[in-house]
Scaffold this motif. Structure first.
Motif, mmCIF file in Angstrom:
data_model
loop_
_atom_site.group_PDB
_atom_site.id
_atom_site.type_symbol
_atom_site.label_atom_id
_atom_site.label_comp_id
_atom_site.label_asym_id
_atom_site.label_seq_id
_atom_site.Cartn_x
_atom_site.Cartn_y
_atom_site.Cartn_z
ATOM 1 N N SER A 76 -12.964 -35.624 13.980
ATOM 2 C CA SER A 76 -13.196 -35.643 12.535
ATOM 3 C C SER A 76 -14.516 -36.311 12.210
ATOM 4 C CB SER A 76 -12.042 -36.360 11.822
ATOM 5 O OG SER A 76 -10.828 -35.671 11.982
ATOM 6 N N VAL A 77 -14.848 -37.367 12.930
ATOM 7 C CA VAL A 77 -16.133 -38.043 12.733
ATOM 8 C C VAL A 77 -17.280 -37.067 12.988
ATOM 9 C CG1 VAL A 77 -17.661 -39.849 13.633
ATOM 10 C CG2 VAL A 77 -15.235 -40.338 13.235
ATOM 11 N N LYS A 78 -17.202 -36.313 14.074
ATOM 12 C CA LYS A 78 -18.253 -35.350 14.392
ATOM 13 C C LYS A 78 -18.331 -34.245 13.351
ATOM 14 C CE LYS A 78 -17.890 -36.140 19.400
ATOM 15 N NZ LYS A 78 -17.572 -35.527 20.712
ATOM 16 N N GLN A 79 -17.160 -33.769 12.900
ATOM 17 C CA GLN A 79 -17.131 -32.698 11.904
ATOM 18 C C GLN A 79 -17.746 -33.156 10.579
ATOM 19 O OE1 GLN A 79 -16.545 -29.674 13.498
ATOM 20 N NE2 GLN A 79 -14.885 -29.149 12.106
ATOM 21 N N LEU A 80 -17.397 -34.357 10.161
ATOM 22 C CA LEU A 80 -17.936 -34.881 8.910
ATOM 23 C C LEU A 80 -19.449 -35.015 8.977
ATOM 24 C CD1 LEU A 80 -15.260 -37.618 8.084
ATOM 25 C CD2 LEU A 80 -15.666 -35.520 6.807
ATOM 26 N N ARG A 81 -19.937 -35.568 10.084
ATOM 27 C CA ARG A 81 -21.388 -35.724 10.196
ATOM 28 C C ARG A 81 -22.094 -34.371 10.238
ATOM 29 N NH1 ARG A 81 -25.809 -35.778 13.148
ATOM 30 N NH2 ARG A 81 -27.362 -37.377 12.611
ATOM 31 N N GLN A 82 -21.527 -33.396 10.971
ATOM 32 C CA GLN A 82 -22.155 -32.083 11.045
ATOM 33 C C GLN A 82 -22.168 -31.404 9.675
ATOM 34 O OE1 GLN A 82 -23.706 -30.781 13.825
ATOM 35 N NE2 GLN A 82 -24.450 -29.328 12.276
ATOM 36 N N ALA A 83 -21.105 -31.591 8.893
ATOM 37 C CA ALA A 83 -21.063 -31.010 7.550
ATOM 38 C C ALA A 83 -22.165 -31.586 6.677
ATOM 39 C CB ALA A 83 -19.695 -31.262 6.914
ATOM 40 N N LEU A 84 -22.406 -32.880 6.802
ATOM 41 C CA LEU A 84 -23.466 -33.521 6.015
ATOM 42 C C LEU A 84 -24.846 -33.076 6.478
ATOM 43 C CD1 LEU A 84 -21.893 -37.078 5.840
ATOM 44 C CD2 LEU A 84 -22.214 -35.520 3.913
ATOM 45 N N VAL A 85 -25.020 -32.944 7.793
ATOM 46 C CA VAL A 85 -26.297 -32.459 8.321
ATOM 47 C C VAL A 85 -26.570 -31.045 7.804
ATOM 48 C CG1 VAL A 85 -27.505 -31.747 10.429
ATOM 49 C CG2 VAL A 85 -26.290 -33.942 10.362
ATOM 50 N N ASN A 86 -25.537 -30.209 7.783
ATOM 51 C CA ASN A 86 -25.704 -28.834 7.292
ATOM 52 C C ASN A 86 -26.114 -28.804 5.824
ATOM 53 O OD1 ASN A 86 -25.014 -27.819 9.790
ATOM 54 N ND2 ASN A 86 -22.880 -27.410 9.245
ATOM 55 N N ARG A 87 -25.761 -29.837 5.084
ATOM 56 C CA ARG A 87 -26.097 -29.884 3.665
ATOM 57 C C ARG A 87 -27.439 -30.556 3.409
ATOM 58 N NH1 ARG A 87 -20.974 -31.526 0.050
ATOM 59 N NH2 ARG A 87 -22.623 -31.263 -1.492
ATOM 60 N N GLY A 88 -28.128 -30.968 4.455
ATOM 61 C CA GLY A 88 -29.458 -31.536 4.301
ATOM 62 C C GLY A 88 -29.541 -33.033 4.515
ATOM 63 N N TYR A 89 -28.405 -33.675 4.794
ATOM 64 C CA TYR A 89 -28.404 -35.131 5.033
ATOM 65 C C TYR A 89 -28.547 -35.365 6.540
ATOM 66 C CZ TYR A 89 -26.790 -35.357 0.208
ATOM 67 O OH TYR A 89 -26.682 -35.249 -1.157
ATOM 68 N N MET A 90 -29.768 -35.241 7.040
ATOM 69 C CA MET A 90 -30.027 -35.278 8.471
ATOM 70 C C MET A 90 -29.729 -36.637 9.105
ATOM 71 S SD MET A 90 -30.958 -32.224 8.982
ATOM 72 C CE MET A 90 -31.698 -30.797 8.205
ATOM 73 N N GLU A 91 -29.819 -37.702 8.335
ATOM 74 C CA GLU A 91 -29.645 -39.047 8.885
ATOM 75 C C GLU A 91 -28.276 -39.625 8.549
ATOM 76 O OE1 GLU A 91 -32.913 -41.153 7.250
ATOM 77 O OE2 GLU A 91 -34.424 -40.019 8.368
ATOM 78 N N ALA A 92 -27.321 -38.763 8.225
ATOM 79 C CA ALA A 92 -25.978 -39.224 7.852
ATOM 80 C C ALA A 92 -25.312 -39.925 9.031
ATOM 81 C CB ALA A 92 -25.133 -38.048 7.393
ATOM 82 N N ALA A 93 -24.527 -40.958 8.691
ATOM 83 C CA ALA A 93 -23.774 -41.701 9.698
ATOM 84 C C ALA A 93 -22.315 -41.789 9.258
ATOM 85 C CB ALA A 93 -24.351 -43.099 9.881
ATOM 86 N N VAL A 94 -21.388 -41.585 10.231
ATOM 87 C CA VAL A 94 -19.956 -41.619 9.931
ATOM 88 C C VAL A 94 -19.264 -42.495 10.966
ATOM 89 C CG1 VAL A 94 -17.847 -40.278 9.584
ATOM 90 C CG2 VAL A 94 -20.068 -39.279 8.986
ATOM 91 N N GLU A 95 -18.438 -43.418 10.493
ATOM 92 C CA GLU A 95 -17.636 -44.270 11.369
ATOM 93 C C GLU A 95 -16.180 -44.221 10.926
ATOM 94 O OE1 GLU A 95 -19.236 -48.165 11.181
ATOM 95 O OE2 GLU A 95 -21.025 -47.695 12.380
ATOM 96 N N ALA A 96 -15.262 -44.439 11.879
ATOM 97 C CA ALA A 96 -13.826 -44.435 11.576
ATOM 98 C C ALA A 96 -13.248 -45.810 11.877
ATOM 99 C CB ALA A 96 -13.113 -43.366 12.382
ATOM 100 N N ASP A 97 -12.616 -46.421 10.878
ATOM 101 C CA ASP A 97 -11.924 -47.695 11.043
ATOM 102 C C ASP A 97 -10.424 -47.438 11.092
ATOM 103 O OD1 ASP A 97 -14.320 -48.971 10.985
ATOM 104 O OD2 ASP A 97 -14.195 -49.517 8.853
ATOM 105 N N SER A 98 -9.772 -47.907 12.140
ATOM 106 C CA SER A 98 -8.329 -47.691 12.304
ATOM 107 C C SER A 98 -7.596 -49.013 12.128
ATOM 108 C CB SER A 98 -8.019 -47.120 13.692
ATOM 109 O OG SER A 98 -8.735 -45.923 13.909
ATOM 110 N N VAL A 99 -6.571 -49.006 11.287
ATOM 111 C CA VAL A 99 -5.698 -50.164 11.093
ATOM 112 C C VAL A 99 -4.327 -49.776 11.617
ATOM 113 C CG1 VAL A 99 -4.661 -51.753 9.443
ATOM 114 C CG2 VAL A 99 -6.991 -50.918 9.086
ATOM 115 N N ILE A 100 -3.912 -50.383 12.714
ATOM 116 C CA ILE A 100 -2.677 -49.999 13.399
ATOM 117 C C ILE A 100 -1.592 -51.036 13.138
ATOM 118 C CG2 ILE A 100 -1.605 -49.505 15.626
ATOM 119 C CD1 ILE A 100 -4.351 -48.638 16.646
ATOM 120 N N ASN A 101 -0.446 -50.547 12.672
ATOM 121 C CA ASN A 101 0.737 -51.373 12.456
ATOM 122 C C ASN A 101 1.737 -51.019 13.551
ATOM 123 O OD1 ASN A 101 3.043 -52.693 11.639
ATOM 124 N ND2 ASN A 101 3.048 -51.865 9.556
#
Length: 786
Positions: A110-135
Motif C-alpha cells: 500500500s505504501v508503494k501504491q500510494l507513492r506511485q499514485a502521487l508520482v503519477n499525478r506530478g508529485y515526484m518527491e512524495a513520501a509515504v510512511e506507515a505507522d502500525s499500532v498493535i494491540n
C-alpha cells in the motif's frame, strides 16, 4: 400496508441491534495467531491532495463500518458457527464479511501504491510512511499512512514533434480541448487521456491502424526545478514484417497510412469463429445490394434493403470510427438482432493508402415472446384479481418491426347496498396494440432521409373500458411517436407528433356529478366527455455507465447525473381550425364532434446528481419543477395533466396527493384529494445513502416542495402562486429509509416526517411539535426516488 411496513422496520431494527450485540466480539472467528485490521487512516500533509482520492490505492482495508461506526457485515459473519459443513453457517457467512487479517506485506504494498499514485499525478518527491499500532491483547492493528506530497511538477512549455504533416494538421487544428496545457500538473493520467483523444480523432479521419502507443511524451526538467518542458511526439508506424518495395518503405518511415473500405459483408447468422473463414461457414445464400454483400444462413429473416439502410459503412469510402458507431446505433434499433459485432480485416494497398474489409456479424434474437402476469387483491374483504398478457413479434414483414399487443382484465367484487347504482362490481378491460418501425416513417420522406435519420417510429392504439357502481367510462387513445438516442443509451429523445386521448361516459347515475362535485369544475371535467389532442417532446441525458462484463470492475464513477425535460402542447391546431370554421358553444368554447377539447402548454424539468463518496457511501440531490398553462379553449388544465405532491417520489412526509396546492387544507371532505393538484410544482431533495450489509442499504433524507395553481380557483383556496408568498408555502420533510438492493431491482421502505406544513389550520412546524400519528408517513416503492 402501514402495518406491514411498521413490522418490517421493527424487524430490521431488532436485527441491527442483534448484529451490534454479536459484533461486540469482532475477533471471535479470527484465525489463531493473526491480527484483525481494525482502523486505517491516511494523514495527508497539506490540502493539495484529499484522503478520499487515495483510498482506492490501498491494498488492504478494514471491515466496512456502516454509518461510520457499526461493523454490521463482520457482525453477521460472526453470528455463524465454526462448523462450515453446516449450510446455515455457510449461508450466514455469505451474507456477512470475513474478518480482515492484517498483512505486513500488503501494508508495504500500500505504501508503494500510494507513492506511485502521487508520482503519477506530478508529485515526484512524495513520501509515504506507515505507522502500525498493535494491540496484542485485543488482537487488533491500527494503521496510519502519513503522506507528504511535496511541491508538484508542472508543465512549463508544450511542444509538438510530428513529422507526418497530414497528422500534424489534424492534431493542431483544435488543441484547446486537449487536457495537457502549460501551467497544468504533470499528471500522467492527463497524458494518457490526451493520447486517447488524439487517437480517436485520427481514427475518425481514416487512420484505422493508428493506436495510442504511437504517441509518446518526452519530459525535460532542469536540476532542482519543478517546471517540465514537455514534447509530444508522433512516432513512425511499425512495419510488422510486411514485404514492401524500397519506395513504399521510405514512404512509410514518417507517414501513417489512411484506410479505405474495400468491401462490406453482412453475416446474418454468425455462429462464432474467425473472420472471414469461420464466420461465413454457415452461409447458405448471398445477396448483393447497393454494393454490400449479405450472407444469409438458413433463411432470409431480414430483408436486404433493411440491412443496407442501417449500414453506414460504404465500399470505397474513407474509414471513420463515427461511421462504425452510427452503424452500431442503427443496427441496434433492429429488435430481431441479439448481438452486433463489426470486425475489420486488412486488405492490402500501397504507400499511404490502404484498404480494409468490413464484416458485420449478426446473431438473431427470439422472434416472438409471450408473458403473463397475475395478481390478487383484497380491499377490506372485497376480493379481486388481475390478469395481463403481453405478446411481442420482433420481425414483422422481415423488416424488424416490433409488434406489441397487451391485454388486461381486472375484477373486484363489491359488497353492500347497490340500490340506485348501475353496477355491482369494479371491472376493467384494457387493450393496447402498437407497432414500432426501426426507421423514420413520414409521408413523402425520401429513402436518403430515412437512412440519415437514425429514428424509430411508433404507432399505438389503446382502449380502456371501466365499469364502476356509479358510471361506465371508456378511454381511447392513439399516438404517433419518434424515438432516437445514442448507442450506449445515455441520451434519448421522444417526439410525439400526435397523441390523442378521448374520455367518454356512456352511463352514469343521474345525480353522480351533483353528488361528487356540485360546484367543482376540476372534478366534473374528469367525469365528462372530453378530448385531448397533444404534441410533446421528451429529452433524457445521463452519464451513468451501464454495468457489463467489461466495465463491472472499473473504477467507481465519482459523479452520476440525470437530466429529464418534457414539453407538451395541446389543442393549438384544433383551435386554429375552429377559429376559422367552427362555432362556439353556449359557454363560449369550441367543440370537436360536440365534445370540448383542451388547450394548454406544459413543461417540466428534473435534474438529479449522485456523488459516490466511496463504494458504500453516496450523497444524492434532486431539483425539479414544472408549469402548465391553460389558455384559449380551456380555463383549467385537464385533471390527468396536472401536478400533484407527496408520495414515495415527492415530499415524503405526505402521502401521495395529500400536499398542496399552496396552503390549501385538504382535510375537509373525502373528495378533497381531487383538489390537491396544481399547475406549478417545485421539488428539492437531498439523500445520504450507506450500504449496511448483505443487500441492506440505509438512507437519511430531507425533502422540500409543493404545488400551486396558476389561477385563483374557488375550490382551491390558498392554492394560487404568489411571488411574495410561495416560498413560505414550501413544505419540508425529513426521514430515514431502508432499501433492499438485489442488483436487478431495489425495494425501498421510507419513513417520512413532516417538518414544515404550509396548510392552513394545521400545525405549521411539526419539527418542533412532532406527533407520530399526525406527521409520520410510510412509503413502499421500487427503485430510488431519483
Amino acid at each position: 400496508m402501514k402495518s406491514l411496513v411498521r413490522s418490517v422496520v421493527a424487524a430490521v431494527v431488532a436485527g441491527v441491534l442483534l448484529l451490534m450485540a454479536a459484533g461486540c466480539s469482532s475477533t471471535r472467528l479470527l484465525p489463531e495467531g493473526t491480527l484483525l485490521l481494525d482502523h486505517v487512516n491516511i494523514d495527508v500533509e497539506g490540502d493539495s491532495v484529499k484522503e478520499s482520492e487515495l483510498v482506492n490505492y490501498l491494498r488492504q482495508s478494514p471491515n466496512h463500518r456502516a454509518l461510520g461506526f457499526m461493523k454490521l457485515q463482520l457482525a453477521m459473519y460472526n453470528m455463524s458457527g465454526r462448523d462450515t459443513t453446516k449450510w446455515y453457517n455457510r449461508w450466514v457467512r455469505r451474507m456477512g464479511q470475513a474478518p480482515v487479517v492484517w498483512s505486513q506485506n500488503l501494508t508495504d504494498a500500500s505504501v508503494k501504491q500510494l507513492r506511485q499514485a502521487l508520482v503519477n499525478r506530478g508529485y515526484m518527491e512524495a513520501a509515504v510512511e506507515a505507522d502500525s499500532v498493535i494491540n496484542r491483547k485485543g488482537r487488533k492493528v491500527d494503521i496510519t499512512y502519513r503522506v507528504a506530497t511535496g511541491a508538484p511538477h508542472r508543465v512549463a512549455t508544450k511542444n509538438y514533434d510530428i513529422p507526418d504533416t497530414a497528422i500534424a494538421r489534424i492534431i493542431m487544428r483544435d488543441t484547446i480541448v486537449l487536457p495537457v496545457k502549460p501551467g497544468s500538473l504533470f499528471d500522467r493520467n492527463d497524458l494518457d487521456a490526451e493520447r486517447v483523444i488524439i487517437t480517436e480523432r485520427l481514427r475518425n479521419e481514416g487512420y484505422y491502424a493508428f493506436i495510442k502507443d504511437y504517441i509518446t511524451f518526452v519530459a525535460d526538467t532542469a536540476e532542482g526545478s519543478k517546471e517540465v518542458n514537455l514534447t509530444m511526439r508522433i512516432n513512425a508506424p511499425r512495419q510488422r514484417g510486411e514485404t514492401m518495395s524500397r519506395l513504399d518503405s521510405i514512404a512509410h518511415v514518417t507517414r501513417h497510412a489512411t484506410y479505405y473500405i474495400r468491401r462490406v459483408v453482412i453475416v446474418t447468422d454468425y455462429r462464432g469463429g474467425t473472420v472471414p473463414a469461420e464466420a461465413t461457414a454457415w452461409t447458405a445464400d448471398s445477396v448483393d445490394c447497393d454494393g454490400i454483400t449479405i450472407l444469409y444462413g438458413d433463411d432470409r429473416y431480414l430483408r436486404a434493403s433493411t440491412l443496407v439502410e442501417k449500414c453506414h459503412l460504404q465500399p470505397g469510402s474513407l474509414y471513420t470510427s463515427s461511421a462504425v458507431d452510427r452503424t452500431y446505433e442503427a443496427m441496434s434499433k433492429l429488435g430481431i438482432l441479439k448481438s452486433i459485432n463489426i470486425d475489420f480485416v486488412p486488405a492490402g494497398g500501397a504507400g499511404t493508402t490502404r484498404f480494409v474489409d468490413a464484416y458485420i456479424l449478426l446473431t438473431r434474437n427470439r422472434k416472438q415472446s409471450l408473458t403473463l402476469d397475475v395478481e390478487g387483491t383484497n380491499s377490506e374483504g372485497d376480493l379481486g384479481f388481475g390478469v395481463g398478457v403481453t405478446y411481442q413479434h420482433r420481425n414483422v414483414a422481415h423488416r424488424s418491426q416490433l409488434l406489441t399487443t397487451r391485454l388486461r382484465v381486472n375484477y373486484e367484487s363489491l359488497s353492500g347496498n347497490f340500490n340506485g347504482l348501475i353496477n355491482d362490481r369494479y371491472t376493467e378491460y384494457a387493450a393496447e396494440v402498437g407497432i414500432t418501425f426501426p426507421r423514420f416513417e413520414f409521408p413523402f420522406a425520401s429513402q436518403r432521409m430515412k437512412k440519415r435519420l437514425n429514428v424509430a417510429t411508433e404507432f399505438a392504439l389503446s382502449m380502456n373500458y371501466q365499469e364502476r357502481p356509479e358510471y361506465t367510462r371508456i378511454i381511447g387513445g392513439g399516438a404517433w411517436k419518434y424515438k432516437w438516442g445514442n448507442r450506449d443509451n445515455t441520451r434519448r429523445h421522444i417526439f410525439s407528433l400526435l397523441d390523442i386521448n378521448y374520455v367518454y361516459l356512456p352511463e352514469r347515475t343521474n345525480d353522480f356529478l351533483d353528488q361528487i362535485a356540485p360546484d367543482n369544475p376540476l372534478l366534473r371535467y374528469s367525469y365528462e366527455d372530453h378530448f385531448i389532442v397533444s404534441m410533446s417532446y421528451n429529452f433524457y441525458l445521463t452519464n451513468k455507465r451501464i454495468p457489463s462484463a467489461l466495465t463491472r470492475n472499473h473504477t467507481l464513477q465519482p459523479m452520476v447525473y440525470t437530466l429529464r425535460a418534457d414539453v407538451e402542447t395541446a389543442g393549438n391546431v384544433l383551435y386554429a381550425l375552429s377559429s376559422a370554421f367552427g362555432h362556439r358553444d353556449a359557454e363560449g368554447m369550441y367543440t370537436l364532434f360536440g365534445i370540448r377539447y383542451s388547450q394548454y402548454a406544459k413543461g417540466e424539468i428534473d435534474y438529479g446528481v449522485t456523488f459516490n463518496l466511496s463504494r458504500r457511501h453516496a450523497l444524492a440531490f434532486h431539483a425539479g419543477g414544472g408549469i402548465g398553462v391553460p389558455y384559449g379553449n380551456s380555463t383549467v388544465m385537464p385533471f390527468e395533466k396536472r401536478f400533484y405532491a407527496g408520495g414515495a417520489n415527492g415530499v415524503r412526509g405526505w402521502s401521495v396527493r395529500s400536499l398542496g396546492p399552496g396552503s390549501f387544507d385538504g382535510r375537509n371532505s373525502v373528495t378533497d384529494f381531487i383538489n390537491q393538484c396544481g399547475d406549478i410544482r417545485l421539488d428539492f431533495s437531498a439523500e445520504y445513502r450507506a450500504k449496511l450489509f448483505w443487500v441492506l442499504e440505509g438512507a437519511a433524507f430531507v425533502d422540500a416542495g409543493n404545488i400551486w395553481t396558476i389561477r385563483n380557483y374557488e375550490n382551491q383556496p390558498g392554492g394560487v402562486w404568489k411571488w411574495n408568498e410561495f416560498y413560505k408555502q414550501i413544505a419540508l420533510a425529513y426521514g430515514v429509509g431502508l432499501r433492499l438492493d438485489f442488483s436487478y431491482f431495489l425495494l425501498r421502505f421510507d419513513l417520512g416526517m413532516k417538518a414544515h406544513n404550509p396548510a392552513m389550520n394545521q400545525e405549521p412546524w411539526p419539527l418542533i411539535h412532532p406527533n407520530w400519528h399526525r406527521d409520520a408517513t410510510f412509503h413502499f416503492a421500487v427503485g430510488y426516488p431519483f
